[in-house]
Design an enzyme around this catalytic site. Sequence first.
Site, short mmCIF file in Angstrom:
data_model
loop_
_atom_site.label_atom_id
_atom_site.label_comp_id
_atom_site.label_asym_id
_atom_site.label_seq_id
_atom_site.Cartn_x
_atom_site.Cartn_y
_atom_site.Cartn_z
N PRO A 1 43.89 39.97 43.53
CA PRO A 1 42.80 40.53 44.33
C PRO A 1 43.15 40.52 45.82
O PRO A 1 43.65 39.53 46.34
CB PRO A 1 41.64 39.57 44.03
CG PRO A 1 41.96 38.98 42.70
CD PRO A 1 43.47 38.87 42.68
N GLU A 2 42.92 41.65 46.46
CA GLU A 2 43.20 41.75 47.89
C GLU A 2 41.91 41.60 48.68
O GLU A 2 40.83 41.39 48.10
CB GLU A 2 43.92 43.06 48.18
CG GLU A 2 45.29 43.12 47.51
CD GLU A 2 46.21 44.18 48.09
OE1 GLU A 2 46.00 44.57 49.25
OE2 GLU A 2 47.14 44.61 47.38
#
Length: 269
Positions: A2-3
């Site tokens: 996840p960014e």
Amino acid sequence: MPELPEVEVSRMGIAPHVTNQTVTEIVVRNPKLRWPVPEEIRHIEGQVIRRVSRRAKYLMLETDAGYAIIHLGMSGSLRVLPTGIPPEKHDHVDLCLSSGEVLRYNDPRRFGAWLWQPDQGEHPVLAKLGPEPLSEGFTAAYLQEKAKGKRTAVKQFIMDNHVVVGVGNIYANESLFAAGIHPKREVGKISAQRLALLVDEIKSVLAFAIEQGGTTLKDFKNADGKPGYFAQELQVYGKGGEPCPRCDKPLSEVKIGQRSTVYCSACQT
């Protein structure tokens, strides 16, 4: 992994359910995450969660006694569930709330983290981070000063958390394409005007991704809903060999710093 937009959407999703709630119990089923879950995390029991904040890809549950720091790692997710739903195999941490709900952390690969920081001071994982990309501290003048004399490829440079946080691989690809900058260009040789454009595009690309992710929040409380990557309108990432959306020339794909990098050799110079 996840960014920043996915982590920010997680923050937006859990905040209404946990803010101003008292933590009645924390249940740690598996303390062996990226770092061992510290015993001090139990200091959160009996505390009211005053605010849910984010620094880089870390979420903070802030209380009067200190704050719990959560990192989603490569596969972690947070869900808000009614009390009584049995945990699944990879549900490692539960935060039980006075509302009768549970904030549940699921992480199949266990590269995430739950840490604790007392009220005084800053946790070491946060101490040397650069500015937030959407903050007023991330400016063209700041990036120009950081870039002076550097021979690093610009893509690696903007992905360095000491320079600016949260510009992960997906959004580095997208921002450089939007700014028309070749990802292998030495950052110290890029003009001030082009670096200013890059700052603007980083802010724009991330803000738009967060806006897109906000559409997933209606399902955040669903027991089967595990918000992660949401539908995104990506221009180049993951599209090596496909036509460039600007000039139709096939997009090139290479490895830079062991990360997949997609760009247009005609549009990005």
